[in-house]
Design an enzyme around this catalytic site. Sequence first.
Site, PDB file in Angstrom:
ATOM      1  N   GLU A 135       9.681  16.937  14.217  1.00 14.67           N
ATOM      2  CA  GLU A 135      10.472  16.574  13.051  1.00 14.67           C
ATOM      3  C   GLU A 135       9.118  17.407  11.788  1.00 14.67           C
ATOM      4  O   GLU A 135       8.167  17.788  12.162  1.00 14.67           O
ATOM      5  CB  GLU A 135      10.026  15.597  12.489  1.00 14.67           C
ATOM      6  CG  GLU A 135      10.007  15.453  11.504  1.00 14.67           C
ATOM      7  CD  GLU A 135      10.192  13.932  10.879  1.00 14.67           C
ATOM      8  OE1 GLU A 135       9.383  13.123  10.888  1.00 14.67           O
ATOM      9  OE2 GLU A 135      11.101  13.395  10.042  1.00 14.67           O
ATOM     10  N   LYS A 193       0.988  -0.922  -0.012  1.00 13.97           N
ATOM     11  CA  LYS A 193       0.033   0.782   0.368  1.00 13.97           C
ATOM     12  C   LYS A 193       0.606   1.326   0.225  1.00 13.97           C
ATOM     13  O   LYS A 193       1.873   1.680   1.151  1.00 13.97           O
ATOM     14  CB  LYS A 193      -0.974   0.030   1.141  1.00 13.97           C
ATOM     15  CG  LYS A 193      -2.231   0.965   1.354  1.00 13.97           C
ATOM     16  CD  LYS A 193      -2.413   1.983   2.298  1.00 13.97           C
ATOM     17  CE  LYS A 193      -1.729   3.398   2.258  1.00 13.97           C
ATOM     18  NZ  LYS A 193      -2.025   4.144   1.530  1.00 13.97           N
ATOM     19  N   GLY A 203       6.192   6.090   7.980  1.00 18.31           N
ATOM     20  CA  GLY A 203       5.990   7.509   7.686  1.00 18.31           C
ATOM     21  C   GLY A 203       6.499   7.734   9.893  1.00 18.31           C
ATOM     22  O   GLY A 203       7.086   8.012   9.889  1.00 18.31           O
ATOM     23  N   SER A 204       5.063   8.579   9.490  1.00 19.82           N
ATOM     24  CA  SER A 204       5.567   8.980  10.657  1.00 19.82           C
ATOM     25  C   SER A 204       5.611   8.535  12.481  1.00 19.82           C
ATOM     26  O   SER A 204       4.635   7.477  12.487  1.00 19.82           O
ATOM     27  CB  SER A 204       4.233  10.254  10.324  1.00 19.82           C
ATOM     28  OG  SER A 204       2.629   9.742  10.434  1.00 19.82           O
ATOM     29  N   GLN A 260       1.598  19.690   3.480  1.00 23.07           N
ATOM     30  CA  GLN A 260       3.209  20.237   4.101  1.00 23.07           C
ATOM     31  C   GLN A 260       3.513  21.457   4.101  1.00 23.07           C
ATOM     32  O   GLN A 260       4.621  21.707   5.573  1.00 23.07           O
ATOM     33  CB  GLN A 260       3.888  18.975   2.928  1.00 23.07           C
ATOM     34  CG  GLN A 260       4.923  18.684   4.015  1.00 23.07           C
ATOM     35  CD  GLN A 260       4.702  17.925   5.442  1.00 23.07           C
ATOM     36  OE1 GLN A 260       4.652  16.699   5.572  1.00 23.07           O
ATOM     37  NE2 GLN A 260       5.856  18.710   6.404  1.00 23.07           N
ATOM     38  N   GLU A 308       9.755   2.243  10.844  1.00 26.55           N
ATOM     39  CA  GLU A 308      10.873   3.277  10.334  1.00 26.55           C
ATOM     40  C   GLU A 308      10.086   4.600  10.850  1.00 26.55           C
ATOM     41  O   GLU A 308       9.680   4.852  10.144  1.00 26.55           O
ATOM     42  CB  GLU A 308      11.495   3.383   9.516  1.00 26.55           C
ATOM     43  CG  GLU A 308      12.135   2.410   9.320  1.00 26.55           C
ATOM     44  CD  GLU A 308      13.752   2.023  10.135  1.00 26.55           C
ATOM     45  OE1 GLU A 308      14.211   2.875  10.543  1.00 26.55           O
ATOM     46  OE2 GLU A 308      13.533   0.871  10.819  1.00 26.55           O
ATOM     47  N   GLY A 319       3.293   5.812  13.535  1.00 24.61           N
ATOM     48  CA  GLY A 319       3.605   3.969  13.647  1.00 24.61           C
ATOM     49  C   GLY A 319       2.999   3.401  14.702  1.00 24.61           C
ATOM     50  O   GLY A 319       2.835   2.437  15.002  1.00 24.61           O
ATOM     51  N   CYS A 322      13.851  11.714   6.276  1.00 23.98           N
ATOM     52  CA  CYS A 322      13.970  11.435   7.365  1.00 23.98           C
ATOM     53  C   CYS A 322      14.902  11.613   8.026  1.00 23.98           C
ATOM     54  O   CYS A 322      15.299  11.427   9.305  1.00 23.98           O
ATOM     55  CB  CYS A 322      13.209   9.872   8.069  1.00 23.98           C
ATOM     56  SG  CYS A 322      14.362   8.707   6.329  1.00 23.98           S
TER      57      CYS A 322
HETATM   58  P1  NDP Z   1       2.144   9.103   7.216  1.00 20.70           P
HETATM   59  O1  NDP Z   1       2.687   8.453   8.563  1.00 20.70           O
HETATM   60  O2  NDP Z   1       0.770   9.303   7.655  1.00 20.70           O
HETATM   61  O3  NDP Z   1       2.115   8.294   6.447  1.00 20.70           O
HETATM   62  C1  NDP Z   1       2.772   6.694   5.528  1.00 20.70           C
HETATM   63  C2  NDP Z   1       1.373   5.976   5.796  1.00 20.70           C
HETATM   64  O4  NDP Z   1       0.927   5.363   5.873  1.00 20.70           O
HETATM   65  C3  NDP Z   1       0.900   6.329   4.115  1.00 20.70           C
HETATM   66  O5  NDP Z   1       1.008   5.095   3.137  1.00 20.70           O
HETATM   67  C4  NDP Z   1      -0.128   6.811   4.773  1.00 20.70           C
HETATM   68  O6  NDP Z   1      -1.389   6.413   3.693  1.00 20.70           O
HETATM   69  C5  NDP Z   1      -0.516   4.832   6.171  1.00 20.70           C
HETATM   70  N1  NDP Z   1      -1.144   5.790   6.753  1.00 20.70           N
HETATM   71  C6  NDP Z   1      -1.689   6.881   6.947  1.00 20.70           C
HETATM   72  N2  NDP Z   1      -3.238   6.381   8.238  1.00 20.70           N
HETATM   73  C7  NDP Z   1      -2.729   5.384   8.028  1.00 20.70           C
HETATM   74  C8  NDP Z   1      -3.793   3.937   9.830  1.00 20.70           C
HETATM   75  N3  NDP Z   1      -4.099   4.464  10.100  1.00 20.70           N
HETATM   76  N4  NDP Z   1      -3.503   2.838   8.983  1.00 20.70           N
HETATM   77  C9  NDP Z   1      -2.012   2.166   7.922  1.00 20.70           C
HETATM   78  N5  NDP Z   1      -1.683   3.158   7.312  1.00 20.70           N
HETATM   79  C10 NDP Z   1      -1.566   4.614   7.348  1.00 20.70           C
HETATM   80  O7  NDP Z   1       3.447   9.820   6.855  1.00 20.70           O
HETATM   81  P2  NDP Z   1       3.704  10.242   5.346  1.00 20.70           P
HETATM   82  O8  NDP Z   1       3.370   9.689   4.891  1.00 20.70           O
HETATM   83  O9  NDP Z   1       2.656  11.665   5.485  1.00 20.70           O
HETATM   84  O10 NDP Z   1       5.687  10.726   5.881  1.00 20.70           O
HETATM   85  C11 NDP Z   1       6.458  11.144   6.397  1.00 20.70           C
HETATM   86  C12 NDP Z   1       6.525  11.156   7.656  1.00 20.70           C
HETATM   87  O11 NDP Z   1       7.404   9.869   7.742  1.00 20.70           O
HETATM   88  C13 NDP Z   1       7.242  12.198   8.413  1.00 20.70           C
HETATM   89  O12 NDP Z   1       6.779  12.126   9.145  1.00 20.70           O
HETATM   90  C14 NDP Z   1       8.581  11.392   8.060  1.00 20.70           C
HETATM   91  O13 NDP Z   1       9.825  11.833   9.536  1.00 20.70           O
HETATM   92  C15 NDP Z   1       8.849  10.378   7.876  1.00 20.70           C
HETATM   93  N6  NDP Z   1       9.054   9.401   7.351  1.00 20.70           N
HETATM   94  C16 NDP Z   1      10.000   8.347   7.944  1.00 20.70           C
HETATM   95  C17 NDP Z   1      10.821   7.149   6.949  1.00 20.70           C
HETATM   96  C18 NDP Z   1      12.180   7.143   8.324  1.00 20.70           C
HETATM   97  O14 NDP Z   1      12.789   5.461   7.370  1.00 20.70           O
HETATM   98  N7  NDP Z   1      12.802   6.721   9.303  1.00 20.70           N
HETATM   99  C19 NDP Z   1      11.147   7.662   6.068  1.00 20.70           C
HETATM  100  C20 NDP Z   1       9.867   8.641   5.596  1.00 20.70           C
HETATM  101  C21 NDP Z   1       9.489   9.485   6.217  1.00 20.70           C
HETATM  102  P3  NDP Z   1      -1.767   8.469   2.816  1.00 20.70           P
HETATM  103  O15 NDP Z   1      -0.876   8.169   2.935  1.00 20.70           O
HETATM  104  O16 NDP Z   1      -2.375   7.386   2.010  1.00 20.70           O
HETATM  105  O17 NDP Z   1      -2.146   8.468   4.162  1.00 20.70           O
END
Ligand code: NDP
Length: 478
Positions: free
Chosen positions: A380, A172, A225-226, A328, A247, A230, A281
């Site tokens: 962040e 996804k 992601g965030s 953003q 991550e 997470g 990140c």
């Molecule tokens: P999000 O946490 O909003 O989204 C990440 C993924 O999770 C997306 O595919 C999103 O889908 C999905 N998601 C959102 N809500 C849910 C849920 N309730 N259940 C399951 N999946 C869900 O982060 P962003 O995509 O906005 O990315 C930015 C953030 O990610 C920043 O805070 C950054 O620090 C972090 N990040 C960390 C990295 C690392 O390796 N440490 C690398 C890259 C980013 P959808 O897009 O459809 O909402």
Amino acid sequence: MTLKKNYIAGEWVDGEDAIANINPSDTNDVIGEYAQAGTAQLEEAVLAARRAFPAWSTGSIQARSEILDRIGQAILDRRVELGRLLAREEGKTLPEATGEVARAGQIFKYFAGEVLQLRGELQPSVRPGLDVSVTREPLGVIGLITPWNFPIAIPAWKIAPALAYGNCVVFKPAELVPGSAHALAEIIVAAGVPAGVFNLAMGPGRVIGDALVNHPHVDAVSFTGSQNTGRNIAAAAIGRMAKVQLEMGGKNPLVVLDDADLDTAVECAVNGAFFSTGQRCTASSRLVVTAGIHDRFIEAVVERLNGLVVDDALKDGTHIGPVVDERQLQQDQDYINIGSDEGAQLLCGGERVERATPGFYLTPALFTETTADMRINREEIFGPVASVIRADDYEQALAVANDTEFGLSAGIVTQSLKHASHFKRFSQAGMVMVNVPTAGVDYHVPFGGRKGSSYGAREQGSYAREFYTTVKTAYTSA
Ligand code: NDP
């Protein structure tokens, strides 16, 4: 405009809905319409992966390796076209985007080799006449959830090891960047992955992501992601005792000591904090600078920032592309206001600017006279915003660097072997950089952090097997 479809159980299928993929450099530019799966389709994807697992996990590892190699080669062959697509949908510059695509290709090729490297151990038992073997087996069905900021590299570094070690996948991607995910899926399908082994389910995280994490037939979830998302995913996965790997964000420090080479320090700071529009990140959002070099360093960084071109990601000569979307951009601007209200000095940048096409352009912002307890140094921001924290000496700089709930990457610029060695040992980050930017990592070694940045096993390189396999201990009587 033809609808780009999901790939479920070996078929390209329409979704229940569709969304437009918008170019952040030019919001009049619609890249494509992408299907959005519903929960019934997600269910089908998981069940298809479950059905495909027995044959895929016990089939020829030669065939598996060749498929991964073909995927890697196809990505590399199409790096220019895919780099353009990535820059157009995410907003990083064309060279950065093309580099990311090449990285994705290299990752698949690496794991094509890794398929043949899976070893076990055979040991004598403490009981005479018995042998003990320790082997690794795939987990089953893995749910992969990825963010928007690395639209092809992060999917690659999850999908490639998952498939390499014999698992089946439901992927996804983030809603903002379906283009790269869809192109990657087309390549994976064309490489001959059997039906059900790989499934693409585009759709909103709160619906499709949530259903994936909570599905009883999903054996493990890998998420990037965030922190907030997470944390919820971990709670749901652990609640049903599924394996989980997270991550998340960073608030990565770059320490600059008095004895640093000034050019290296400026290069590390500008690249680490502002390239890829600061949307990494591993970005160095906190520049911890000792008193003797503080003023010279700031002067040189500002001079460099003033020479950077903020413009359309696809244009020649652009150094910093747009922020990914309006939401953003609003978050970045909110934090810029918060920093000013907290008493930090906004030395340059932080302005929304207009270019030839409507987009989300923000000039790189540098705060000085900040303290470690300010929100801009604790939370962040995820944009082209960095702050300088003054430190008296190395010891204080190290303490400030570690004073964060995150622990992904940390850097130091120094010519002192003593301080570099000490920092490598005592930095509380998963990845430490000496005289190189905090962002920018290799694909054949572990990637991940400590504290609030990561949870579970490391990603990438041969360490990926810790997450994507499970260990079996078997006893045999001679
Ligand atoms: P999000 O946490 O909003 O989204 C990440 C993924 O999770 C997306 O595919 C999103 O889908 C999905 N998601 C959102 N809500 C849910 C849920 N309730 N259940 C399951 N999946 C869900 O982060 P962003 O995509 O906005 O990315 C930015 C953030 O990610 C920043 O805070 C950054 O620090 C972090 N990040 C960390 C990295 C690392 O390796 N440490 C690398 C890259 C980013 P959808 O897009 O459809 O909402």
